[in-house]
Design a protein around this motif. Structure first.
Motif, PDB file in Angstrom:
ATOM      1  N   ILE A  93      -9.031   4.228  -0.465  1.00  0.00           N
ATOM      2  CA  ILE A  93      -7.936   4.058  -1.164  1.00  0.00           C
ATOM      3  C   ILE A  93      -6.947   2.908  -0.558  1.00  0.00           C
ATOM      4  O   ILE A  93      -6.966   3.018   0.823  1.00  0.00           O
ATOM      5  N   ARG A  94      -6.443   2.049  -1.323  1.00  0.00           N
ATOM      6  CA  ARG A  94      -5.706   0.819  -0.795  1.00  0.00           C
ATOM      7  C   ARG A  94      -4.592   0.959  -1.438  1.00  0.00           C
ATOM      8  O   ARG A  94      -4.362   1.054  -2.659  1.00  0.00           O
ATOM      9  N   PHE A  95      -3.402   0.711  -0.724  1.00  0.00           N
ATOM     10  CA  PHE A  95      -2.067   0.723  -0.975  1.00  0.00           C
ATOM     11  C   PHE A  95      -1.941  -0.874  -1.595  1.00  0.00           C
ATOM     12  O   PHE A  95      -2.149  -1.872  -0.834  1.00  0.00           O
ATOM     13  N   LEU A  96      -1.274  -0.836  -2.609  1.00  0.00           N
ATOM     14  CA  LEU A  96      -0.899  -2.348  -3.282  1.00  0.00           C
ATOM     15  C   LEU A  96       0.562  -2.672  -2.990  1.00  0.00           C
ATOM     16  O   LEU A  96       0.907  -3.857  -3.146  1.00  0.00           O
ATOM     17  N   ASP A  97       1.431  -1.604  -2.429  1.00  0.00           N
ATOM     18  CA  ASP A  97       2.777  -2.067  -2.313  1.00  0.00           C
ATOM     19  C   ASP A  97       3.184  -2.364  -0.689  1.00  0.00           C
ATOM     20  O   ASP A  97       2.491  -1.665   0.011  1.00  0.00           O
ATOM     21  N   PHE A  98       3.680  -3.126  -0.426  1.00  0.00           N
ATOM     22  CA  PHE A  98       3.913  -3.467   0.981  1.00  0.00           C
ATOM     23  C   PHE A  98       5.466  -3.817   1.207  1.00  0.00           C
ATOM     24  O   PHE A  98       6.312  -4.016   0.375  1.00  0.00           O
ATOM     25  N   ARG A  99       5.982  -3.668   2.364  1.00  0.00           N
ATOM     26  CA  ARG A  99       7.237  -3.739   3.003  1.00  0.00           C
ATOM     27  C   ARG A  99       8.255  -3.535   1.944  1.00  0.00           C
ATOM     28  O   ARG A  99       9.055  -4.297   1.401  1.00  0.00           O
ATOM     29  N   GLN A 100       8.256  -2.166   1.704  1.00  0.00           N
ATOM     30  CA  GLN A 100       9.230  -1.665   0.452  1.00  0.00           C
ATOM     31  C   GLN A 100      10.051  -0.372   1.209  1.00  0.00           C
ATOM     32  O   GLN A 100       9.446   0.406   1.935  1.00  0.00           O
ATOM     33  N   ARG A 101      11.129  -0.170   0.603  1.00  0.00           N
ATOM     34  CA  ARG A 101      11.896   1.065   0.973  1.00  0.00           C
ATOM     35  C   ARG A 101      11.529   1.928  -0.257  1.00  0.00           C
ATOM     36  O   ARG A 101      11.532   1.929  -1.205  1.00  0.00           O
TER      37      ARG A 101
END
Length: 179
Positions: A93-101
């Motif tokens: 599993i790889r997360f595609l979203d970064f530096r988000q609230r």
């Protein structure tokens, strides 16, 4: 503005399931969920996703390496009917979203607080994947993170159990590299 859906990419794993464990830090009233990848001495922080009570840290490849749940367990919503998934397929599993609230997830647990569910969406999950030992990620039909389940949570004081676990993981990883 907080993000409501965490996009992920799931592929067939090429390595063994990462090590994972839940450590409830009694003096901090926080749950630490480290994830260690076999054969690697150290996971390097690159980015994060966070809300008021949940912080998720990822490495450069988008792999989850640490979750901190800073909501005291007395405030987790205990449900008698909460049952974790019976099985989970292996998945990278790889997360595609970064530096988000993040929008604040729901924190649910069983009556004994032996396992916890961090629910990111109310929609149904269609797939269960082994995120790490003792951790299951539920993904919806749109490849978004629906929930993370954690089992086998142990109480810890001053990070002693967490430190011993990390030492055991390092020794195990060193043995893998040596062979």
């Amino acid at each position: 503005m907080p993000s409501g859906a965490l996009k992920v990419r799931v592929s067939t794993p090429t390595e063994t399931i990462p090590f994972g464990r839940g450590f409830y830090q009694l003096e901090e009233d926080a749950l630490y969920l480290p994830i260690a990848y076999p054969g690697e001495n150290k996971n390097h922080f690159f980015s994060f996703l966070e809300s008021d009570f949940v912080s998720m840290q990822m490495d450069r490849e988008g792999r989850l390496i640490f979750i901190e749940l800073s909501l005291p367990r007395r405030r987790w919503h205990a449900l008698q009917t909460l049952v974790p998934p019976e099985s989970a397929a292996p998945g990278n599993i790889r997360f595609l979203d970064f530096r988000q609230r993040l929008a604040e997830p729901s924190i649910l647990c069983d009556l004994r607080r032996q396992y916890v569910m961090i629910r990111f969406s109310q929609g149904p999950a269609t797939h269960n994947y082994s995120l790490a030992q003792n951790m299951i990620a539920q993904i919806d039909r749109h490849d978004r993170l629906a929930a993370i389940w954690v089992s086998d949570i142990i109480d810890d004081i001053a990070g002693q159990e967490l430190s011993a676990w990390r030492k055991a993981i390092r020794n195990h990883s060193t043995a893998i590299i040596a062979t």
